[in-house]
Design an enzyme around this catalytic site. Structure first.
Site, PDB file in Angstrom:
ATOM      1  N   HIS A  94     -34.069 -45.393 -33.755  1.00 48.96           N
ATOM      2  CA  HIS A  94     -35.393 -44.835 -33.133  1.00 48.96           C
ATOM      3  C   HIS A  94     -35.251 -45.103 -31.636  1.00 48.96           C
ATOM      4  CE1 HIS A  94     -39.537 -44.527 -31.586  1.00 48.96           C
ATOM      5  NE2 HIS A  94     -39.824 -43.883 -33.021  1.00 48.96           N
ATOM      6  N   ASP A 124     -35.268 -54.051 -36.439  1.00 53.93           N
ATOM      7  CA  ASP A 124     -36.484 -53.169 -36.378  1.00 53.93           C
ATOM      8  C   ASP A 124     -36.990 -52.901 -37.681  1.00 53.93           C
ATOM      9  OD1 ASP A 124     -38.243 -51.386 -36.047  1.00 53.93           O
ATOM     10  OD2 ASP A 124     -36.955 -49.822 -34.939  1.00 53.93           O
ATOM     11  N   GLN A 153     -40.145 -49.436 -40.158  1.00 51.60           N
ATOM     12  CA  GLN A 153     -40.332 -48.816 -41.296  1.00 51.60           C
ATOM     13  C   GLN A 153     -39.953 -49.371 -42.530  1.00 51.60           C
ATOM     14  OE1 GLN A 153     -41.327 -45.477 -41.297  1.00 51.60           O
ATOM     15  NE2 GLN A 153     -41.298 -45.072 -39.204  1.00 51.60           N
ATOM     16  N   LYS A 194     -48.222 -48.973 -38.900  1.00 47.85           N
ATOM     17  CA  LYS A 194     -47.343 -48.387 -39.910  1.00 47.85           C
ATOM     18  C   LYS A 194     -47.779 -49.274 -41.274  1.00 47.85           C
ATOM     19  CE  LYS A 194     -43.953 -46.417 -36.740  1.00 47.85           C
ATOM     20  NZ  LYS A 194     -44.387 -45.201 -36.662  1.00 47.85           N
ATOM     21  N   CYS A 243     -38.191 -38.863 -32.763  1.00 47.87           N
ATOM     22  CA  CYS A 243     -37.804 -39.986 -31.859  1.00 47.87           C
ATOM     23  C   CYS A 243     -36.454 -40.475 -32.075  1.00 47.87           C
ATOM     24  CB  CYS A 243     -38.710 -41.055 -31.457  1.00 47.87           C
ATOM     25  SG  CYS A 243     -40.296 -40.592 -30.955  1.00 47.87           S
TER      26      CYS A 243
END
Lengths: 147, 406
Positions: free
Chosen positions: B122, B199, B202, B225, B363
């Site tokens: 991202h 990261d 997600q 999220k 993104c």
């Protein structure tokens, strides 16, 4: 659903499938690039301006149906117009897609894009080619973006 | 027992209609909806606890501080961190990455050092590193992926050298759904002495995370999220690394003593939490984690996998549809393009049927460049989605083909 039909009129599908004046204009004396970073649409606009009159105009690029049809319709309408007339059309078009109000003067085929005003997220798609036109006529070297 | 109807009951927004149709929300990778318990936790803070934290001697301030710090404990246990002070509240994953890139990067990176990223990051895990690379003379290297959206691990290992100082890797790709083998990658990166930032924006809502087992050095995620509020997220960092890092932002709460000559800084985690934090958000995030734990991540993952398989099967009914991202290991993200229809037009037509999806580059412009497409349409599924939602998606997609491809 009626709004959707208003947006996607047959004329728009037609110009999306068969964009008019599509391609590069080798002898262009005005050129600008437009870019919509939100959806990745990009557009190159070429013009020949002679004595304050647009004698030829072409575009190439990739985009959604609204942005492609809008660019195609714009080139059709602008060919042969003076720069003053082009500016007036820009104002009328901008008013129509943002407010839904048809301008007081005739904007010809451009009126099929009136339905865009019901879809605020798509106004930028319809406007990309026109903002690029502004940049080309002002001889701006910076690519224009819708953001 | 997992019961999707009972789950749906807890999300007020799922009862709403859009353009006269029942809302079918399939944009969960952008943000998830919030259960009543999260909404209540935030509003309870303002109703009954509102005071600034870590400051007052009065009762309300103590109650607010207790609720805020309890949320930190909830996060600590949820991701298996050893120490509560290893959890830093941030505005989200983006700010957490910026914190590490800026604070750790400025103190540790030198000319010629390498930062290794993957092709499917991202922008939030690319641009902060670019900024710090410009300032320090470090160089960014990129792990390539293949046509299925799977990272090339042979190339990855070849790119790891003693020059590699940081591996920034997304656990799950937001644009493709790919689950990366982060545990393996962390082990390999550590062998050359590099640190690893994962990261988790997600992955946090699909996978149980244990930062100690993963042995990652930093882990970041966003609350919104994970069925929590926007504007709140967390950075996990190993204690000795965070202790050695200089402050990121400066102000109140992060200091011990201030004079105009010199200031000394507070201990962890407050050293990295300048200014009044998003107290209500943190409390809401704590409630979101408790909600997820009450449903059970294993049930959530099983339900989502079943839905993804059903959606992939339905996708075969549209010959013009091509799924982008076909890694063996993936979460419930269905990114796709349709021959002859731009994703933006797909999005508008689906919206007119009440179906919310994301269209665009997500993104992740380098991912779009790799597949030589400007954008995709993306349906991303969460625990409250149903087979009926998938059916609504494909009914609407058939309408797209009728309109555009007749």
């Amino acid at each position: 659903m009626s709004d959707l039909r208003e947006l996607y009129q047959e004329v728009i599908f037609d110009h999306n499938r068969h964009p008019r004046n599509f391609g590069k204009l080798v002898k262009a004396n005005r050129h600008a690039e437009g870019f919509n970073p939100l959806c990745g649409d990009s557009l190159d606009l070429y013009l020949i301006v002679d004595n304050d009159r647009i004698t030829d105009i072409k575009f190439e690029g990739q985009g959604c149906a609204i942005s492609t049809a809008s660019a195609s319709l714009m080139t059709e309408v602008l060919k042969g117009k003076t720069l003053t007339e082009a500016e007036q059309l820009f104002e009328g078009f901008h008013q129509m897609v943002t407010t839904g109000q048809q301008p007081s003067f005739d904007i010809g085929k451009l009126s099929v894009l009136a339905g865009v005003s019901e879809f605020p997220a798509r106004v930028k798609c319809a406007s990309l080619s026109w903002h690029t036109l502004h940049a080309a006529l002002n001889n701006s070297n910076q690519p224009v973006t819708t953001e | 027992m997992f019961n999707v109807e009972q789950v749906r009951e807890q999300f007020p927004i799922l009862k709403s209609t859009v353009r006269g149709k029942p809302l079918v929300y399939l944009d969960n990778a952008a943000t998830t909806q919030k259960p009543q318990s999260v909404i209540d936790a935030e509003s309870h803070y303002y109703d009954a606890l509102n005071a600034n934290v870590h400051r007052g001697v009065h009762k309300l301030s103590q109650d607010a501080t207790d609720a805020f710090e309890k949320a930190r404990d909830t996060i600590q246990h949820f991701i298996g961190a050893q120490h509560r002070e290893e959890i830093i509240f941030t505005r989200g994953a983006t700010e957490a990455i910026n914190l590490v890139a800026s604070s750790w990067g400025r103190a540790n990176l030198q000319t010629g050092d390498e930062i290794l990223l993957s092709q499917m990051e991202h922008h939030a895990n690319i641009v902060p590193w670019q900024l710090i690379a410009e300032q320090t003379g470090a160089v960014i290297k990129v792990i390539p992926m293949d046509e299925t959206g799977t990272l090339n691990l042979t190339q990855f290992e070849a790119l790891l050298t003693p020059k590699t100082k940081m591996l920034g890797i997304t656990h799950v790709s937001n644009a493709l759904g790919t689950v990366n083998p982060v545990q393996y990658m962390i082990e390999k990166a550590h062998q050359v002495g590099a640190l690893v930032l994962v990261d988790g924006a997600q992955s946090i809502l699909h996978h149980a995370i244990n930062v100690v087992e993963l042995d990652c050095d930093f882990f970041v995620f966003s609350g919104h999220k994970l069925y929590g509020p926007t504007g709140i997220g967390a950075l996990y960092g190993k204690k000795h690394l965070l202790n050695a890092m200089p402050p990121y932002q400066a102000g109140g709460d992060m200091i011990f003593k201030v004079t105009f000559e010199k200031s000394t800084f507070n201990h962890l985690p407050y050293k990295f939490e300048a200014g009044t934090p998003h107290i209500a958000g943190a409390i809401g995030l704590g409630a979101a984690i408790e909600f997820v734990q009450s449903v059970g991540l294993q049930h959530i993952a099983a339900h989502e996998a079943q839905l993804l398989a059903y959606a992939a099967e339905q996708a075969k009914s549209i010959p013009q549809l091509r799924i982008v991202g076909q890694a063996k290991e993936k979460v419930s993200v269905l990114s796709f393009v349709m021959e002859g229809v731009h994703p933006h037009d797909i999005g508008t037509i689906l919206d007119s049927e009440g179906v919310a999806i994301r269209t665009g580059h997500h993104c992740a412009m380098p991912v779009m460049d790799f597949f030589k497409i400007p954008a995709t349409a993306r349906a991303s599924l969460a625990l409250y989605n149903t087979q009926q939602d998938i059916d609504a998606l494909f009914t609407a997609l058939h309408r797209v083909t009728e309109m555009f491809l007749k």
